[in-house]
Write a protein that holds these residues in place. Sequence first.
Motif, PDB file in Angstrom:
ATOM      1  N   ASP A 149       8.485  12.906  -3.566  1.00  0.00           N
ATOM      2  CA  ASP A 149       7.239  12.869  -2.854  1.00  0.00           C
ATOM      3  C   ASP A 149       6.378  11.719  -3.493  1.00  0.00           C
ATOM      4  O   ASP A 149       5.659  10.914  -2.873  1.00  0.00           O
ATOM      5  CB  ASP A 149       6.573  13.981  -2.784  1.00  0.00           C
ATOM      6  CG  ASP A 149       7.175  15.209  -1.524  1.00  0.00           C
ATOM      7  OD1 ASP A 149       8.042  14.838  -1.018  1.00  0.00           O
ATOM      8  OD2 ASP A 149       7.038  16.293  -1.832  1.00  0.00           O
ATOM      9  N   ALA A 150       6.351  11.882  -4.835  1.00  0.00           N
ATOM     10  CA  ALA A 150       5.354  11.129  -5.638  1.00  0.00           C
ATOM     11  C   ALA A 150       5.767   9.747  -5.589  1.00  0.00           C
ATOM     12  O   ALA A 150       4.925   8.981  -5.764  1.00  0.00           O
ATOM     13  CB  ALA A 150       5.330  11.819  -7.074  1.00  0.00           C
ATOM     14  N   LEU A 151       7.189   9.309  -5.404  1.00  0.00           N
ATOM     15  CA  LEU A 151       7.440   8.027  -5.447  1.00  0.00           C
ATOM     16  C   LEU A 151       7.169   7.352  -3.779  1.00  0.00           C
ATOM     17  O   LEU A 151       6.701   6.136  -3.766  1.00  0.00           O
ATOM     18  CB  LEU A 151       8.884   7.937  -5.350  1.00  0.00           C
ATOM     19  CG  LEU A 151       9.325   8.060  -6.960  1.00  0.00           C
ATOM     20  CD1 LEU A 151      10.900   7.949  -7.133  1.00  0.00           C
ATOM     21  CD2 LEU A 151       8.789   6.873  -7.778  1.00  0.00           C
ATOM     22  N   LEU A 152       7.293   8.201  -2.945  1.00  0.00           N
ATOM     23  CA  LEU A 152       7.027   7.756  -1.426  1.00  0.00           C
ATOM     24  C   LEU A 152       5.660   7.864  -1.122  1.00  0.00           C
ATOM     25  O   LEU A 152       5.110   6.925  -0.597  1.00  0.00           O
ATOM     26  CB  LEU A 152       7.871   8.893  -0.497  1.00  0.00           C
ATOM     27  CG  LEU A 152       9.190   8.625  -0.750  1.00  0.00           C
ATOM     28  CD1 LEU A 152       9.767   9.872   0.031  1.00  0.00           C
ATOM     29  CD2 LEU A 152       9.667   7.340   0.268  1.00  0.00           C
ATOM     30  N   GLU A 153       4.767   8.502  -1.491  1.00  0.00           N
ATOM     31  CA  GLU A 153       3.380   8.872  -1.173  1.00  0.00           C
ATOM     32  C   GLU A 153       2.583   7.471  -1.263  1.00  0.00           C
ATOM     33  O   GLU A 153       1.925   7.106  -0.329  1.00  0.00           O
ATOM     34  CB  GLU A 153       2.570   9.988  -1.753  1.00  0.00           C
ATOM     35  CG  GLU A 153       1.304  10.122  -1.280  1.00  0.00           C
ATOM     36  CD  GLU A 153       0.765  11.475  -1.573  1.00  0.00           C
ATOM     37  OE1 GLU A 153      -0.011  11.980  -1.179  1.00  0.00           O
ATOM     38  OE2 GLU A 153       1.316  11.986  -2.723  1.00  0.00           O
ATOM     39  N   PRO A 154       2.545   6.820  -2.299  1.00  0.00           N
ATOM     40  CA  PRO A 154       1.884   5.563  -2.375  1.00  0.00           C
ATOM     41  C   PRO A 154       2.257   4.390  -1.763  1.00  0.00           C
ATOM     42  O   PRO A 154       1.600   3.339  -1.767  1.00  0.00           O
ATOM     43  CB  PRO A 154       1.594   5.618  -3.886  1.00  0.00           C
ATOM     44  CG  PRO A 154       2.832   6.096  -4.552  1.00  0.00           C
ATOM     45  CD  PRO A 154       3.306   7.072  -3.552  1.00  0.00           C
ATOM     46  N   ARG A 155       3.226   4.577  -1.215  1.00  0.00           N
ATOM     47  CA  ARG A 155       4.013   3.376  -0.600  1.00  0.00           C
ATOM     48  C   ARG A 155       3.581   3.122   0.783  1.00  0.00           C
ATOM     49  O   ARG A 155       3.675   4.005   1.492  1.00  0.00           O
ATOM     50  CB  ARG A 155       5.554   3.292  -0.897  1.00  0.00           C
ATOM     51  CG  ARG A 155       5.916   2.861  -2.150  1.00  0.00           C
ATOM     52  CD  ARG A 155       7.564   3.172  -2.424  1.00  0.00           C
ATOM     53  NE  ARG A 155       7.699   2.364  -3.839  1.00  0.00           N
ATOM     54  CZ  ARG A 155       7.290   2.820  -5.007  1.00  0.00           C
ATOM     55  NH1 ARG A 155       6.762   3.787  -5.294  1.00  0.00           N
ATOM     56  NH2 ARG A 155       7.731   1.918  -6.204  1.00  0.00           N
ATOM     57  N   SER A 156       3.306   1.789   1.198  1.00  0.00           N
ATOM     58  CA  SER A 156       2.639   1.525   2.295  1.00  0.00           C
ATOM     59  C   SER A 156       3.772   1.865   3.508  1.00  0.00           C
ATOM     60  O   SER A 156       5.013   1.284   3.221  1.00  0.00           O
ATOM     61  CB  SER A 156       2.210   0.073   2.427  1.00  0.00           C
ATOM     62  OG  SER A 156       1.858  -0.295   3.776  1.00  0.00           O
ATOM     63  N   GLY A 157       3.204   2.413   4.728  1.00  0.00           N
ATOM     64  CA  GLY A 157       4.202   2.421   5.763  1.00  0.00           C
ATOM     65  C   GLY A 157       4.887   3.769   5.734  1.00  0.00           C
ATOM     66  O   GLY A 157       5.343   4.335   7.061  1.00  0.00           O
ATOM     67  N   TRP A 158       4.900   4.495   5.053  1.00  0.00           N
ATOM     68  CA  TRP A 158       5.638   5.767   4.819  1.00  0.00           C
ATOM     69  C   TRP A 158       4.863   6.983   5.550  1.00  0.00           C
ATOM     70  O   TRP A 158       3.633   7.109   4.971  1.00  0.00           O
ATOM     71  CB  TRP A 158       6.078   6.225   3.539  1.00  0.00           C
ATOM     72  CG  TRP A 158       7.325   5.512   2.966  1.00  0.00           C
ATOM     73  CD1 TRP A 158       7.220   4.368   2.375  1.00  0.00           C
ATOM     74  CD2 TRP A 158       8.634   5.668   3.225  1.00  0.00           C
ATOM     75  NE1 TRP A 158       8.491   3.952   2.071  1.00  0.00           N
ATOM     76  CE2 TRP A 158       9.459   4.611   2.391  1.00  0.00           C
ATOM     77  CE3 TRP A 158       9.219   6.738   4.016  1.00  0.00           C
ATOM     78  CZ2 TRP A 158      10.735   4.602   2.687  1.00  0.00           C
ATOM     79  CZ3 TRP A 158      10.804   6.521   3.896  1.00  0.00           C
ATOM     80  CH2 TRP A 158      11.417   5.571   3.443  1.00  0.00           C
TER      81      TRP A 158
END
Length: 374
Positions: A149-158
Amino acid sequence: MPLHTLPQLSQLPAASWDALLPTPQPFVRHAFLSALEDSGSVGGRSGWQPSHRLWYDEQGRLQAAMPTYVKQHSYGEYVFDHAWADACRRAGIAYYPKLLGAVPFSPVSGARLLGEPHAAARLLDELSAGLPGEGLSSLHVNFTTPACDALLEPRSGWLPRLGCQFHWHNRGYRDFQDFLDALSSRKRKQLRKEREQVAGQGIEFDWLQGHQLSEAQWDFVYLCYANTYHVRGQAPYLTREFFSLLAERMPEALRVVLAQQHGRPVAMALSLVGGDTFYGRYWGCLAEFDRLHFETCFYQGMQLAVSEGLARFDAGAQGEHKLIRGFEPVITRSWHLLLHPGLHAAVADFLEQERPGVLAYAEEARSYLPYRQG
Protein backbone atom coordinates in the motif's frame (compact mmCIF):
# COMPACT_ATOMS: atom_id res chain seq x y z
CA MET A 1 15.63 -3.74 -20.52
CA PRO A 2 15.72 -4.48 -16.77
CA LEU A 3 12.01 -5.45 -16.77
CA HIS A 4 11.35 -8.96 -18.03
CA THR A 5 8.16 -10.98 -18.51
CA LEU A 6 8.20 -14.59 -17.34
CA PRO A 7 5.49 -16.73 -18.99
CA GLN A 8 6.17 -19.77 -16.81
CA LEU A 9 7.47 -19.73 -13.25
CA SER A 10 9.30 -23.03 -13.69
CA GLN A 11 11.77 -21.13 -15.91
CA LEU A 12 13.11 -19.40 -12.80
CA PRO A 13 14.79 -21.31 -9.96
CA ALA A 14 12.64 -21.47 -6.84
CA ALA A 15 15.46 -20.12 -4.69
CA SER A 16 15.72 -16.95 -6.83
CA TRP A 17 12.00 -16.18 -6.50
CA ASP A 18 11.68 -17.12 -2.82
CA ALA A 19 14.70 -15.01 -1.87
CA LEU A 20 12.57 -11.93 -2.64
CA LEU A 21 9.73 -12.87 -0.28
CA PRO A 22 9.47 -10.60 2.78
CA THR A 23 7.48 -13.07 4.88
CA PRO A 24 6.89 -16.85 4.94
CA GLN A 25 3.33 -16.45 3.57
CA PRO A 26 2.85 -19.69 1.58
CA PHE A 27 0.70 -18.47 -1.31
CA VAL A 28 3.40 -16.40 -3.01
CA ARG A 29 6.03 -19.09 -2.73
CA HIS A 30 7.41 -20.51 -5.95
CA ALA A 31 6.08 -23.94 -4.92
CA PHE A 32 2.46 -22.77 -4.70
CA LEU A 33 2.39 -20.58 -7.81
CA SER A 34 4.29 -23.06 -9.97
CA ALA A 35 1.96 -25.87 -8.84
CA LEU A 36 -0.96 -23.86 -10.21
CA GLU A 37 0.78 -23.55 -13.57
CA ASP A 38 2.28 -27.02 -13.84
CA SER A 39 -1.05 -28.64 -12.94
CA GLY A 40 -2.97 -26.73 -15.62
CA SER A 41 -5.08 -24.89 -13.03
CA VAL A 42 -3.95 -21.64 -14.66
CA GLY A 43 -2.74 -21.10 -18.22
CA GLY A 44 -4.22 -22.73 -21.29
CA ARG A 45 -7.91 -21.93 -21.65
CA SER A 46 -8.39 -20.97 -18.01
CA GLY A 47 -8.39 -17.22 -18.73
CA TRP A 48 -5.39 -16.87 -16.39
CA GLN A 49 -2.25 -16.44 -18.51
CA PRO A 50 0.91 -16.24 -16.36
CA SER A 51 2.85 -13.08 -17.15
CA HIS A 52 5.12 -12.56 -14.14
CA ARG A 53 7.29 -9.48 -14.07
CA LEU A 54 10.95 -9.51 -13.04
CA TRP A 55 13.25 -6.54 -12.44
CA TYR A 56 17.03 -6.96 -12.83
CA ASP A 57 19.79 -4.50 -11.99
CA GLU A 58 22.60 -3.50 -14.35
CA GLN A 59 24.64 -6.52 -13.26
CA GLY A 60 21.80 -8.88 -14.22
CA ARG A 61 20.81 -9.71 -10.64
CA LEU A 62 17.15 -10.25 -9.88
CA GLN A 63 16.00 -7.47 -7.55
CA ALA A 64 12.18 -7.48 -7.67
CA ALA A 65 9.28 -9.54 -8.96
CA MET A 66 5.52 -9.48 -9.17
CA PRO A 67 3.17 -12.45 -9.75
CA THR A 68 0.91 -11.22 -12.56
CA TYR A 69 -1.61 -12.73 -14.94
CA VAL A 70 -3.24 -11.53 -18.14
CA LYS A 71 -6.95 -12.01 -17.54
CA GLN A 72 -9.72 -12.55 -20.08
CA HIS A 73 -12.44 -12.55 -17.40
CA SER A 74 -12.85 -11.62 -13.72
CA TYR A 75 -13.56 -15.01 -12.15
CA GLY A 76 -11.53 -16.40 -9.27
CA GLU A 77 -10.33 -12.99 -8.03
CA TYR A 78 -12.64 -12.23 -5.05
CA VAL A 79 -12.42 -8.50 -5.74
CA PHE A 80 -15.44 -8.04 -7.90
CA ASP A 81 -15.21 -5.77 -10.94
CA HIS A 82 -17.81 -7.46 -13.12
CA ALA A 83 -19.93 -4.31 -13.08
CA TRP A 84 -16.99 -2.27 -14.37
CA ALA A 85 -16.46 -4.75 -17.19
CA ASP A 86 -20.16 -4.73 -18.05
CA ALA A 87 -20.22 -0.92 -18.16
CA CYS A 88 -17.26 -0.99 -20.55
CA ARG A 89 -18.99 -3.54 -22.78
CA ARG A 90 -22.10 -1.37 -23.02
CA ALA A 91 -19.98 1.71 -23.74
CA GLY A 92 -17.89 -0.03 -26.38
CA ILE A 93 -14.71 0.10 -24.30
CA ALA A 94 -12.41 -2.92 -24.19
CA TYR A 95 -11.96 -4.02 -20.55
CA TYR A 96 -10.23 -7.31 -21.33
CA PRO A 97 -7.45 -8.26 -21.44
CA LYS A 98 -6.38 -6.75 -18.14
CA LEU A 99 -3.35 -7.44 -15.98
CA LEU A 100 -3.80 -8.73 -12.44
CA GLY A 101 -1.24 -8.92 -9.64
CA ALA A 102 -2.64 -11.59 -7.35
CA VAL A 103 -2.59 -15.22 -6.26
CA PRO A 104 -5.19 -17.08 -8.35
CA PHE A 105 -8.30 -18.28 -6.51
CA SER A 106 -6.87 -17.14 -3.15
CA PRO A 107 -8.48 -14.17 -1.34
CA VAL A 108 -5.54 -13.96 1.06
CA SER A 109 -3.61 -10.75 1.73
CA GLY A 110 0.13 -10.98 1.18
CA ALA A 111 3.14 -9.57 -0.62
CA ARG A 112 2.51 -8.67 -4.26
CA LEU A 113 5.57 -6.51 -5.01
CA LEU A 114 8.51 -8.70 -4.06
CA GLY A 115 11.98 -7.38 -3.28
CA GLU A 116 13.40 -4.26 -1.65
CA PRO A 117 11.04 -1.25 -1.85
CA HIS A 118 13.22 0.80 -4.22
CA ALA A 119 13.50 -2.08 -6.68
CA ALA A 120 9.82 -2.97 -6.38
CA ALA A 121 8.96 0.67 -7.07
CA ARG A 122 11.07 0.64 -10.23
CA LEU A 123 9.31 -2.51 -11.38
CA LEU A 124 5.90 -1.00 -10.70
CA ASP A 125 6.62 2.24 -12.55
CA GLU A 126 8.07 0.47 -15.59
CA LEU A 127 5.17 -1.97 -15.69
CA SER A 128 2.54 0.75 -15.39
CA ALA A 129 4.11 2.81 -18.16
CA GLY A 130 4.20 -0.16 -20.51
CA LEU A 131 0.54 -1.20 -20.23
CA PRO A 132 -0.70 0.60 -23.38
CA GLY A 133 2.01 -1.01 -25.48
CA GLU A 134 0.86 -4.44 -24.31
CA GLY A 135 -2.76 -3.80 -25.28
CA LEU A 136 -3.91 -3.99 -21.65
CA SER A 137 -6.75 -1.86 -20.30
CA SER A 138 -5.67 -1.80 -16.67
CA LEU A 139 -3.52 -3.16 -13.87
CA HIS A 140 -5.10 -4.48 -10.66
CA VAL A 141 -3.31 -5.55 -7.47
CA ASN A 142 -5.47 -7.54 -5.06
CA PHE A 143 -5.20 -8.23 -1.31
CA THR A 144 -2.15 -6.12 -0.57
CA THR A 145 -0.07 -5.66 2.57
CA PRO A 146 0.67 -2.29 4.21
CA ALA A 147 4.13 -2.34 2.62
CA CYS A 148 2.59 -2.67 -0.83
CA ASP A 149 0.00 0.00 0.00
CA ALA A 150 2.84 2.39 0.87
CA LEU A 151 4.31 1.94 -2.61
CA LEU A 152 1.01 2.32 -4.46
CA GLU A 153 -0.63 5.16 -2.54
CA PRO A 154 1.63 8.05 -3.63
CA ARG A 155 1.59 7.04 -7.31
CA SER A 156 -0.70 8.90 -9.67
CA GLY A 157 -3.75 7.15 -11.08
CA TRP A 158 -4.04 4.31 -8.58
CA LEU A 159 -7.47 3.84 -6.99
CA PRO A 160 -7.72 2.01 -3.64
CA ARG A 161 -10.64 -0.27 -2.87
CA LEU A 162 -11.57 -1.60 0.54
CA GLY A 163 -13.07 -4.96 1.41
CA CYS A 164 -13.89 -6.81 4.61
CA GLN A 165 -12.99 -10.29 5.76
CA PHE A 166 -13.25 -12.09 9.11
CA HIS A 167 -10.18 -13.47 10.91
CA TRP A 168 -9.83 -15.24 14.25
CA HIS A 169 -7.11 -14.16 16.68
CA ASN A 170 -5.50 -16.51 19.15
CA ARG A 171 -5.03 -14.39 22.27
CA GLY A 172 -2.78 -16.84 24.02
CA TYR A 173 -5.50 -19.45 24.58
CA ARG A 174 -4.33 -22.59 26.33
CA ASP A 175 -6.95 -24.73 24.57
CA PHE A 176 -10.39 -24.46 22.97
CA GLN A 177 -12.09 -24.32 26.36
CA ASP A 178 -9.98 -21.28 27.21
CA PHE A 179 -11.36 -19.59 24.09
CA LEU A 180 -14.91 -20.55 25.05
CA ASP A 181 -14.41 -18.99 28.46
CA ALA A 182 -13.83 -15.65 26.73
CA LEU A 183 -17.32 -15.72 25.20
CA SER A 184 -20.64 -14.60 26.60
CA SER A 185 -22.60 -17.36 28.28
CA ARG A 186 -25.22 -17.61 25.52
CA LYS A 187 -22.68 -17.81 22.70
CA ARG A 188 -20.55 -20.28 24.63
CA LYS A 189 -23.54 -22.59 24.98
CA GLN A 190 -24.33 -22.25 21.27
CA LEU A 191 -20.84 -23.28 20.20
CA ARG A 192 -20.80 -26.20 22.61
CA LYS A 193 -24.16 -27.37 21.29
CA GLU A 194 -22.93 -27.23 17.70
CA ARG A 195 -19.91 -29.36 18.55
CA GLU A 196 -22.05 -31.83 20.48
CA GLN A 197 -24.39 -32.18 17.50
CA VAL A 198 -21.47 -33.18 15.28
CA ALA A 199 -20.06 -35.62 17.82
CA GLY A 200 -23.54 -37.09 18.30
CA GLN A 201 -23.55 -38.13 14.65
CA GLY A 202 -20.54 -40.35 15.28
CA ILE A 203 -18.10 -38.09 13.44
CA GLU A 204 -14.44 -37.99 14.44
CA PHE A 205 -11.50 -36.00 13.08
CA ASP A 206 -7.96 -36.83 12.08
CA TRP A 207 -5.29 -34.21 11.29
CA LEU A 208 -2.54 -34.98 8.76
CA GLN A 209 0.36 -33.01 7.30
CA GLY A 210 1.04 -32.99 3.59
CA HIS A 211 3.57 -35.81 3.59
CA GLN A 212 1.24 -38.11 5.58
CA LEU A 213 -1.53 -38.43 2.98
CA SER A 214 -1.59 -41.26 0.47
CA GLU A 215 -2.61 -40.65 -3.13
CA ALA A 216 -5.92 -42.34 -2.34
CA GLN A 217 -6.50 -39.82 0.43
CA TRP A 218 -5.62 -36.98 -1.94
CA ASP A 219 -8.20 -38.44 -4.35
CA PHE A 220 -10.75 -38.09 -1.56
CA VAL A 221 -9.62 -34.52 -0.78
CA TYR A 222 -10.06 -33.56 -4.41
CA LEU A 223 -13.42 -35.31 -4.67
CA CYS A 224 -14.69 -33.28 -1.73
CA TYR A 225 -13.22 -30.04 -3.07
CA ALA A 226 -14.69 -30.55 -6.54
CA ASN A 227 -18.09 -31.45 -5.10
CA THR A 228 -18.45 -27.95 -3.63
CA TYR A 229 -18.48 -26.68 -7.22
CA HIS A 230 -20.45 -29.51 -8.80
CA VAL A 231 -23.42 -29.02 -6.46
CA ARG A 232 -23.66 -25.45 -7.83
CA GLY A 233 -23.39 -26.60 -11.42
CA GLN A 234 -19.85 -25.19 -11.78
CA ALA A 235 -16.48 -26.61 -12.78
CA PRO A 236 -13.76 -26.51 -10.08
CA TYR A 237 -10.90 -24.07 -10.60
CA LEU A 238 -8.18 -26.48 -9.49
CA THR A 239 -7.14 -29.76 -11.08
CA ARG A 240 -6.46 -32.99 -9.24
CA GLU A 241 -2.74 -32.73 -10.06
CA PHE A 242 -2.47 -29.43 -8.20
CA PHE A 243 -3.00 -31.16 -4.86
CA SER A 244 -0.34 -33.78 -5.54
CA LEU A 245 2.14 -31.10 -6.58
CA LEU A 246 1.46 -29.15 -3.38
CA ALA A 247 2.07 -32.30 -1.34
CA GLU A 248 5.33 -32.85 -3.21
CA ARG A 249 6.65 -29.28 -3.15
CA MET A 250 5.49 -27.82 0.17
CA PRO A 251 4.21 -30.66 2.39
CA GLU A 252 5.35 -28.95 5.59
CA ALA A 253 2.87 -26.11 4.97
CA LEU A 254 -0.18 -28.33 4.44
CA ARG A 255 -2.69 -29.34 7.10
CA VAL A 256 -5.60 -31.61 6.20
CA VAL A 257 -8.37 -32.62 8.57
CA LEU A 258 -10.43 -35.66 7.58
CA ALA A 259 -13.89 -36.11 9.06
CA GLN A 260 -14.92 -39.75 9.44
CA GLN A 261 -18.22 -41.31 10.44
CA HIS A 262 -17.79 -44.80 11.83
CA GLY A 263 -14.43 -45.05 10.07
CA ARG A 264 -15.70 -43.84 6.69
CA PRO A 265 -14.36 -40.48 5.42
CA VAL A 266 -17.18 -38.03 4.72
CA ALA A 267 -15.60 -34.55 4.62
CA MET A 268 -12.30 -32.70 4.64
CA ALA A 269 -10.74 -29.26 5.02
CA LEU A 270 -7.33 -28.38 3.60
CA SER A 271 -5.40 -25.48 5.12
CA LEU A 272 -1.92 -23.99 4.91
CA VAL A 273 0.40 -22.66 7.58
CA GLY A 274 2.90 -19.86 7.12
CA GLY A 275 4.63 -17.71 9.73
CA ASP A 276 2.21 -17.14 12.59
CA THR A 277 -0.95 -17.70 10.53
CA PHE A 278 -3.27 -20.61 9.79
CA TYR A 279 -4.98 -20.23 6.39
CA GLY A 280 -8.21 -22.13 5.83
CA ARG A 281 -8.58 -22.78 2.10
CA TYR A 282 -10.60 -25.71 0.69
CA TRP A 283 -13.41 -27.73 2.16
CA GLY A 284 -15.93 -30.28 0.93
CA CYS A 285 -18.19 -33.11 2.00
CA LEU A 286 -19.88 -36.02 0.23
CA ALA A 287 -23.13 -35.88 2.20
CA GLU A 288 -24.96 -33.36 4.36
CA PHE A 289 -24.41 -33.51 8.10
CA ASP A 290 -25.82 -31.04 10.59
CA ARG A 291 -23.21 -28.42 11.65
CA LEU A 292 -20.35 -30.36 10.08
CA HIS A 293 -19.14 -27.35 8.08
CA PHE A 294 -18.69 -25.22 11.20
CA GLU A 295 -16.81 -27.97 13.04
CA THR A 296 -14.56 -28.96 10.14
CA CYS A 297 -13.74 -25.48 8.83
CA PHE A 298 -13.71 -23.38 12.01
CA TYR A 299 -13.53 -25.19 15.34
CA GLN A 300 -11.01 -27.79 14.21
CA GLY A 301 -8.86 -25.02 12.73
CA MET A 302 -9.04 -22.97 15.92
CA GLN A 303 -7.90 -25.97 17.95
CA LEU A 304 -4.98 -26.59 15.62
CA ALA A 305 -3.96 -22.93 15.68
CA VAL A 306 -3.89 -23.02 19.47
CA SER A 307 -1.98 -26.30 19.59
CA GLU A 308 0.65 -25.02 17.13
CA GLY A 309 0.90 -21.58 18.76
CA LEU A 310 -0.36 -19.72 15.68
CA ALA A 311 -1.60 -16.18 16.27
CA ARG A 312 -4.16 -15.80 13.49
CA PHE A 313 -6.69 -17.86 11.54
CA ASP A 314 -7.51 -16.44 8.10
CA ALA A 315 -10.53 -18.34 6.82
CA GLY A 316 -10.83 -16.49 3.50
CA ALA A 317 -13.60 -14.45 1.94
CA GLN A 318 -17.22 -13.85 2.94
CA GLY A 319 -19.04 -15.09 5.98
CA GLU A 320 -21.04 -13.09 8.49
CA HIS A 321 -21.65 -16.50 10.07
CA LYS A 322 -18.02 -16.35 11.23
CA LEU A 323 -18.76 -13.42 13.53
CA ILE A 324 -20.66 -15.36 16.20
CA ARG A 325 -17.81 -17.88 16.18
CA GLY A 326 -15.27 -15.25 17.16
CA PHE A 327 -13.91 -14.15 13.78
CA GLU A 328 -13.39 -10.39 13.76
CA PRO A 329 -13.78 -7.96 10.81
CA VAL A 330 -10.53 -7.07 9.04
CA ILE A 331 -10.23 -4.47 6.27
CA THR A 332 -8.56 -5.65 3.05
CA ARG A 333 -7.26 -3.51 0.18
CA SER A 334 -6.86 -3.73 -3.56
CA TRP A 335 -5.57 -1.16 -6.06
CA HIS A 336 -6.68 -0.37 -9.60
CA LEU A 337 -4.96 1.54 -12.41
CA LEU A 338 -7.50 2.15 -15.20
CA LEU A 339 -6.14 3.69 -18.39
CA HIS A 340 -9.39 4.90 -19.96
CA PRO A 341 -10.06 8.40 -18.51
CA GLY A 342 -13.84 7.98 -18.45
CA LEU A 343 -13.66 4.60 -16.75
CA HIS A 344 -11.13 5.92 -14.23
CA ALA A 345 -13.40 8.83 -13.32
CA ALA A 346 -16.50 6.64 -13.00
CA VAL A 347 -14.78 4.02 -10.85
CA ALA A 348 -13.13 6.69 -8.68
CA ASP A 349 -16.56 8.15 -7.95
CA PHE A 350 -17.99 4.70 -7.21
CA LEU A 351 -15.17 3.80 -4.82
CA GLU A 352 -15.50 7.12 -3.03
CA GLN A 353 -19.10 6.24 -2.29
CA GLU A 354 -18.40 2.58 -1.51
CA ARG A 355 -15.61 3.19 1.01
CA PRO A 356 -17.70 4.63 3.89
CA GLY A 357 -20.15 1.75 3.52
CA VAL A 358 -17.40 -0.86 3.85
CA LEU A 359 -15.99 0.83 6.95
CA ALA A 360 -19.46 1.17 8.49
CA TYR A 361 -20.18 -2.50 7.73
CA ALA A 362 -16.98 -3.59 9.49
CA GLU A 363 -17.76 -1.40 12.49
CA GLU A 364 -21.31 -2.70 12.78
CA ALA A 365 -20.06 -6.28 12.44
CA ARG A 366 -18.09 -5.85 15.64
CA SER A 367 -21.34 -5.51 17.56
CA TYR A 368 -22.14 -9.14 16.75
CA LEU A 369 -18.93 -10.59 18.17
CA PRO A 370 -19.54 -13.15 20.95
CA TYR A 371 -16.91 -12.02 23.41
CA ARG A 372 -17.72 -11.05 26.98
CA GLN A 373 -17.71 -7.32 27.63
CA GLY A 374 -15.31 -5.86 30.16
